[in-house]
Write a protein that holds these residues in place. Structure first.
Motif, PDB file in Angstrom:
ATOM      1  N   SER A 223       0.623  -1.321   0.296  1.00 19.17           N
ATOM      2  CA  SER A 223       0.020   0.010  -0.470  1.00 19.17           C
ATOM      3  C   SER A 223       1.046   1.191   0.169  1.00 19.17           C
ATOM      4  N   ILE A 224       1.748   1.091   0.581  1.00 19.69           N
ATOM      5  CA  ILE A 224       3.272   2.166   0.505  1.00 19.69           C
ATOM      6  C   ILE A 224       4.323   1.328  -0.018  1.00 19.69           C
ATOM      7  N   VAL A 225       4.537   2.316  -1.284  1.00 18.23           N
ATOM      8  CA  VAL A 225       6.096   1.673  -2.091  1.00 18.23           C
ATOM      9  C   VAL A 225       6.601   2.690  -2.243  1.00 18.23           C
ATOM     10  N   PHE A 226       8.160   2.743  -2.212  1.00 20.18           N
ATOM     11  CA  PHE A 226       9.088   3.404  -2.271  1.00 20.18           C
ATOM     12  C   PHE A 226       9.680   2.919  -3.688  1.00 20.18           C
ATOM     13  N   ASP A 227      10.274   3.642  -4.258  1.00 19.20           N
ATOM     14  CA  ASP A 227      10.772   3.589  -5.702  1.00 19.20           C
ATOM     15  C   ASP A 227      11.628   4.925  -6.238  1.00 19.20           C
ATOM     16  N   VAL A 228      13.457   3.963  -5.952  1.00 21.05           N
ATOM     17  CA  VAL A 228      14.583   5.409  -6.973  1.00 21.05           C
ATOM     18  C   VAL A 228      14.702   5.013  -8.074  1.00 21.05           C
ATOM     19  N   ALA A 229      14.063   6.537  -8.472  1.00 22.05           N
ATOM     20  CA  ALA A 229      14.230   6.307  -9.883  1.00 22.05           C
ATOM     21  C   ALA A 229      15.058   7.712 -10.327  1.00 22.05           C
ATOM     22  N   HIS A 230      16.220   7.200 -11.811  1.00 24.08           N
ATOM     23  CA  HIS A 230      17.102   8.547 -11.836  1.00 24.08           C
ATOM     24  C   HIS A 230      16.433   9.865 -12.631  1.00 24.08           C
ATOM     25  N   GLY A 231      14.845   9.783 -12.668  1.00 24.23           N
ATOM     26  CA  GLY A 231      14.609  10.758 -13.541  1.00 24.23           C
ATOM     27  C   GLY A 231      12.911  10.771 -13.448  1.00 24.23           C
ATOM     28  N   PRO A 232      12.596  11.473 -13.868  1.00 23.03           N
ATOM     29  CA  PRO A 232      11.346  12.080 -14.601  1.00 23.03           C
ATOM     30  C   PRO A 232      10.938  10.815 -15.288  1.00 23.03           C
TER      31      PRO A 232
END
Length: 593
Positions: free
Chosen positions: A373-382
């Motif tokens: 229900s709460i997820v954090f994803d690491v991404a390098h840009g939009p």
């Protein structure tokens, strides 16, 4: 005969927008307007407007005889309905865009006045671009002052250099701020008597006085207004709606994350020792009595970190919603807060915020292994963020649960939609509509200059005199269907055409003269549009013949598609003509023509 609609003010609070929606729709169903009479909803954003209209259509089968609009437009129209169209202009003379041009003219005239030294230093080089930038910024500032700080403008108009805080206490303007008063007085000084009547704070004051004196409105007012889902409305807007409640049925549906009064979380709590609150907290009592170093124990940290604007709004609402006033519309007060403790992590966080549970008392239940229900994803840009989102949504939409998710149930919020819009179009628009991976989408709250291709092209053309006119920029120009049609270019021809242009050496610049205008005359004509088009036309005419007049022919042009070269030559000639015009000094009327 029209159904009876009782005037008054009804304020609904709830922690779920769906509950507020259902309650409002139930109220409207029980107290209907006449057939074809317009129902008015005020919302904070275009995205909220679309969601509300879809909800209305789902419940009623159609969304008709309904006006969903932003509050600012509604308030100005209502001012005119109460005070008269002959008294109030269709648009304020000090509206932001018009005010920017007024300031463009006024700023140089104020540079020698006492108190204007900070601005005079900024504009010392007399650069018109810098002056326009400042004029737009100051126009936006005064536009906000007219709504949120009308008391400041009133004091400055009477030559009182003060700022007034929320408690009515005054403090003097500092030396580096006095120019704002000087400039505001200069604006007022050149207004005619009729123009002064259209200054928003004065119009608002006359509007309140007219309603308080029970004067009949100049035009028929709507019989009901619903403010739906707003997390913030200015004090001026609340005053207007509360005053209208004497003539109009005004319904507020306010999303409130907490069932208890939580405005005391902010510092400066001595100003918030109100004797009555709509939602008193049974556990913490008056939070203004809690020491600052212990405040984090009595407030959810997310509520304290993200809720500043909401706190101010709830405090303003208390002034218009006296808990001792008793029921209105023959119904008790309606607070739509659920009691679900929640099973997922997100639901538990929402429940702790709703119940104002101190951080030390937060339960720590074991979560399900598959709780996402709460997820954090690491991404390098939009771009990568949107790609991850697209993959997640495909998984959720494919889930065959008892209540499958539909695209209409999904709303995605980003901090700056202008920055994310290109990535959204690229990722969500990559599949055809008949592809099972296609997700229907729309981008709300974009400015027209960033979302309308023709407006984007127009803006590019208006700045042609300062552009390098690269090959890709012309490709973008011909991607606009209206421009491609004007020059008889078919979308299927574009790949072949720009392959030829690249092969002929076209890179940037119309010709040597245009490059000279950019201060790049040392680059000559090599790899300009004129250079490449001459090579293409000579190659089409002579084939593999040797160079002529220092022009080396590009001999790849041929076939039925060769006619498109004539279209690009026409476009080049139009751009060249416009470039010569765009560099001239002209009056606004000449520019408009």
């Amino acid at each position: 005969m029209k159904p009876s609609i009782q005037p008054g003010l009804l304020i609904l609070h709830g922690n779920r927008l769906e509950s507020l929606r259902d309650a409002v729709f139930e109220w409207l169903g029980r107290h209907p307007l006449a057939p074809l009479e317009e129902e008015i909803f005020l919302v904070q954003s275009n995205g909220a407007a679309e969601w509300l209209k879809m909800s209305l259509a789902r419940v009623n089968g159609i969304c008709a005889a309904t006006r969903v609009e932003l509050p600012g437009r509604f308030f100005w129209r209502t001012y005119r309905q109460v005070l008269g169209r002959d008294r109030i202009a269709p648009r304020s003379v000090l509206e932001r865009d018009a005010l920017a041009w007024r300031l463009m003219r006024l700023l140089p005239e104020q540079l020698d006045r006492p108190g204007f030294e900070p601005v005079a230093t900024f504009l010392a080089d007399a650069d018109p671009d810098r002056r326009l930038q400042l004029a737009r910024q100051v126009a936006d500032l005064y536009d906000q002052y007219q709504v949120y700080r009308a008391d400041w403008l009133d004091a400055w108009a009477r030559e009182r250099p003060v700022l007034i805080d929320g408690r009515g206490q005054e403090r003097p303007l500092t030396a580096d701020q006095r120019w704002q008063m000087v400039l505001w007085r200069a604006i007022l000084a050149e207004l005619t008597r009729d123009d002064r009547w259209s200054v928003r704070p004065l119009v608002h004051r006359d509007f309140l006085e007219a309603l308080a004196a029970d004067r009949p409105p100049a035009e028929t007012l709507p019989r009901r207004v619903v403010l739906f889902g707003a997390s913030h409305v200015s004090s001026q807007g609340l005053e207007a709606l509360a005053a209208l409640a004497s003539r109009v049925q005004v319904v507020f549906a306010i999303p409130n994350p907490c069932r208890f009064h939580w405005a005391d979380i902010i510092e400066g709590r001595e100003a918030l020792r109100a004797t009555r609150h709509r939602h008193p907290s049974p556990e913490a009592g008056d939070l203004s009595a809690v020491a600052l170093d212990a405040m984090h124990l009595h407030a959810h940290p997310l509520l304290a970190a993200w809720g500043r604007q909401g706190r101010d709004f709830m405090r303003l609402l208390d002034a218009f919603d006296d808990v001792e006033a008793g029921p209105r519309f023959d119904v008790p007060r309606i607070d739509l807060f659920d009691d679900d403790p929640g099973t997922t992590l997100l639901e538990q966080v929402q429940a702790n915020i709703r119940d104002l549970v101190p951080l030390v008392d937060h339960p720590r239940p074991r979560l399900a292994v598959d709780d996402r229900s709460i997820v954090f994803d690491v991404a390098h840009g939009p771009q990568r963020e949107v790609e991850i989102l697209h993959d997640r949504l495909l998984g959720l939409l494919a889930d065959a649960s008892p209540e499958p998710l539909r695209p209409r149930d999904v709303i995605v919020m980003v901090p700056d939609i202008e920055a994310f819009a290109p990535a959204i179009r690229a990722v969500f628009g990559q599949h055809r509509r008949d592809d099972p991976r296609f997700i229907p989408f729309d981008i709300a709250d974009l400015r027209s200059r960033g979302s309308n291709p023709l407006v984007v092209a127009l803006e590019w053309l208006l700045g042609l005199a300062d552009r390098r006119i690269r090959l890709q920029e012309i490709r973008d120009l011909l991607d606009v269907p209206a421009i491609a049609a004007r020059f008889d270019v078919d979308a299927a021809q574009l790949p072949q055409l720009f392959g030829w242009l690249e092969g002929a050496g076209v890179r940037w610049g119309l010709h040597a003269g245009q490059r000279r205008g950019l201060g790049l005359d040392a680059m000559g004509e090599q790899n300009s549009w004129l250079f490449g088009l001459r090579r293409m036309l000579l190659g089409y005419a002579t084939g593999t013949a040797s160079a002529f007049d220092d022009i080396d022919p590009y001999d790849e042009i041929g076939g039925l598609d060769a006619a498109v070269v004539g279209s690009i030559v026409d476009l080049f000639e139009r751009l060249d003509t416009w470039w010569s015009l765009a560099g001239r000094v002209a009056s606004p009327s000449e520019w408009a023509a």
